[in-house]
Design a protein around this motif. Structure first.
Motif, PDB file in Angstrom:
ATOM      1  N   GLY A  10       0.781  -1.228   0.000  1.00 45.40           N
ATOM      2  CA  GLY A  10       0.000   0.000   0.000  1.00 45.40           C
ATOM      3  C   GLY A  10       0.814   1.279   0.000  1.00 45.40           C
ATOM      4  O   GLY A  10       0.339   2.321   0.444  1.00 45.40           O
ATOM      5  N   VAL A  11       2.061   1.211  -0.471  1.00 46.60           N
ATOM      6  CA  VAL A  11       2.821   2.446  -0.624  1.00 46.60           C
ATOM      7  C   VAL A  11       3.136   2.659  -2.098  1.00 46.60           C
ATOM      8  O   VAL A  11       3.097   1.720  -2.901  1.00 46.60           O
ATOM      9  N   PRO A  18       9.498   4.963  -0.722  1.00 52.75           N
ATOM     10  CA  PRO A  18       8.056   4.787  -0.632  1.00 52.75           C
ATOM     11  C   PRO A  18       7.359   5.994  -0.011  1.00 52.75           C
ATOM     12  O   PRO A  18       7.889   6.607   0.914  1.00 52.75           O
ATOM     13  N   VAL A  19       6.190   6.315  -0.560  1.00 54.10           N
ATOM     14  CA  VAL A  19       5.371   7.429  -0.068  1.00 54.10           C
ATOM     15  C   VAL A  19       3.987   6.887   0.250  1.00 54.10           C
ATOM     16  O   VAL A  19       3.450   6.068  -0.499  1.00 54.10           O
ATOM     17  N   ALA A  20       3.419   7.328   1.342  1.00 56.77           N
ATOM     18  CA  ALA A  20       2.047   6.924   1.678  1.00 56.77           C
ATOM     19  C   ALA A  20       1.096   7.541   0.656  1.00 56.77           C
ATOM     20  O   ALA A  20       1.241   8.717   0.317  1.00 56.77           O
ATOM     21  N   PRO A  21       0.148   6.761   0.155  1.00 55.09           N
ATOM     22  CA  PRO A  21      -0.780   7.281  -0.860  1.00 55.09           C
ATOM     23  C   PRO A  21      -1.426   8.605  -0.459  1.00 55.09           C
ATOM     24  O   PRO A  21      -1.563   9.499  -1.287  1.00 55.09           O
ATOM     25  N   ALA A  22      -1.743   8.748   0.815  1.00 54.51           N
ATOM     26  CA  ALA A  22      -2.410   9.976   1.274  1.00 54.51           C
ATOM     27  C   ALA A  22      -1.497  11.193   1.142  1.00 54.51           C
ATOM     28  O   ALA A  22      -1.964  12.331   1.145  1.00 54.51           O
ATOM     29  N   ASP A  23      -0.194  10.960   1.016  1.00 59.72           N
ATOM     30  CA  ASP A  23       0.742  12.079   0.901  1.00 59.72           C
ATOM     31  C   ASP A  23       1.052  12.468  -0.545  1.00 59.72           C
ATOM     32  O   ASP A  23       1.857  13.373  -0.789  1.00 59.72           O
ATOM     33  N   GLN A 324      -4.296   8.921  -6.475  1.00 58.26           N
ATOM     34  CA  GLN A 324      -3.999   8.104  -5.301  1.00 58.26           C
ATOM     35  C   GLN A 324      -4.485   6.666  -5.511  1.00 58.26           C
ATOM     36  O   GLN A 324      -3.749   5.709  -5.253  1.00 58.26           O
ATOM     37  N   THR A 328      -1.624   3.584  -6.116  1.00 59.41           N
ATOM     38  CA  THR A 328      -1.464   2.629  -5.024  1.00 59.41           C
ATOM     39  C   THR A 328      -1.628   1.231  -5.593  1.00 59.41           C
ATOM     40  O   THR A 328      -2.682   0.891  -6.112  1.00 59.41           O
TER      41      THR A 328
END
Ligand SMILES: [Zn+2]
Length: 334
Positions: A10-11, A18-23, A324, A328
């Motif tokens: 999920g990144v 890696p980046v969190a999708p929400a970011d 997003q 993802t």
């Protein structure tokens, strides 16, 4: 090689990890930094190319985008277009914008001769190198850069689904199935061949909500676009400013027409711009396509869309939430 367990689920993979999708934030899903031609560049350098200057231009441009609210840019410069991950990494290290690398192959009819002799049932044999290359780019990283590709790209143009093009698309579908990484395309919407792409890839199990049919925004044929939308795919309205392939007024009207029908959840907007391209070099662009730049949506198109009835919510859906969702990776690809 398998993707499972090698990365946090999920990144989204970027040049800086890696980046969190929400970011991810406001995202341009179909862009380029530098489009080159390595064999030409080596022996017949382009007079406008200067690597250090190109890096400075890109860093300044991306920082300007950051100031305009852009947080992520997907660089769809895959092999065949002169992908140079080391050079792009120099840019990524100096900008706050997240840069996503991609893999795939840019060819519209035939692959280089190497592929003719390599692969199952071919002269030299072995496994399909395309599958191995795309997998390695996604799972282990591109070359020795350690940068992992976050998107797969395939191409269909005037020649249609030739044997080699079908082979590239099949390889992308295989790697998508194994890794969950999304697929985007270069299509020729005037030939309506986004439909061939969508049907082929969906038929191979590609997740419709992780598939973008690129360059759809160059068509005003609502019948064609609505047929694609019915398949569940996302349309790349991704050539704003590219004056030699279409007209922004028509592109804007088409986006508005699709928003009115409630399709914000299946549209992404971008430019297909570049900080340098050997195909259409900077001086040519300045003379012929002055608005074909990565800030054109932010500066001109988005304000116009809002003025003409698009809701801010629609813009956020297209530019933030859809990107997003697309970027993802599919959680359980099989
Ligand atoms: Zn492109």
């Amino acid at each position: 090689m398998t993707a499972r367990g090698e990365a946090p689920a999920g990144v989204v993979q970027t040049y800086r990890g890696p980046v969190a999708p929400a970011d991810l934030g406001w995202t341009l899903t179909h862009e380029h930094l530098f489009v080159r031609s390595p064999e030409l560049d080596r022996d017949y350098p382009h007079p406008e190319w200067d690597a250090d200057a190109a890096v400075e231009t890109a860093v300044a441009g991306l920082e300007e985008l950051y100031g305009l609210g852009v947080r992520t840019v997907v660089d769809l410069t895959v092999p065949g277009l002169g992908r140079d991950t080391g050079l792009a990494a120099r840019v990524a290290a100096r900008t706050r914008v997240h840069l996503v690398a991609s893999t795939g192959w840019y060819a519209d009819e035939v692959l280089p001769p190497y592929f003719r002799t390599h692969g199952p049932g071919r002269l030299v044999g072995g496994p399909d190198p395309l599958v191995e290359m795309f997998t390695r780019d996604v799972v282990a990283g591109i070359g020795d850069s350690g940068v992992r590709a976050g998107m797969l790209k395939v191409v269909t143009d005037v020649p249609g689904m030739t044997d080699d093009i079908t082979r590239v698309m099949a390889a992308a579908a295989t790697v998508h199935a194994a890794t969950g990484v999304p697929i985007t395309t270069h299509s020729n919407p005037h030939l309506r061949n986004g439909l061939d792409q969508a049907r082929f890839l969906l038929g191979r199990g590609v997740a419709a909500d992780h598939l973008v049919i690129g360059h759809s925004g160059d068509s005003e044929d609502l019948d064609y676009l609505l047929t694609l939308l019915d398949l569940g795919v996302t349309l790349g309205m991704d050539r704003f400013g590219m004056a030699h392939t279409g007209d922004d007024e028509k592109r804007t009207a088409t986006v508005l027409a699709l928003l009115e029908r409630g399709h914000a959840g299946q549209l992404v907007l971008s430019h297909d711009a570049a900080y340098f391209s050997r195909v259409t070099p900077p001086a040519w662009r300045r003379a012929h396509t002055p608005h074909w730049t990565h800030d054109h949506l932010s500066r001109r198109v988005v304000p116009q869309l809002l003025e003409r009835g698009a809701r801010q919510e629609d813009l956020d859906t297209m530019m933030i939430h859809n990107a997003q969702r697309l970027l993802t990776p599919v959680v359980d690809p099989t």
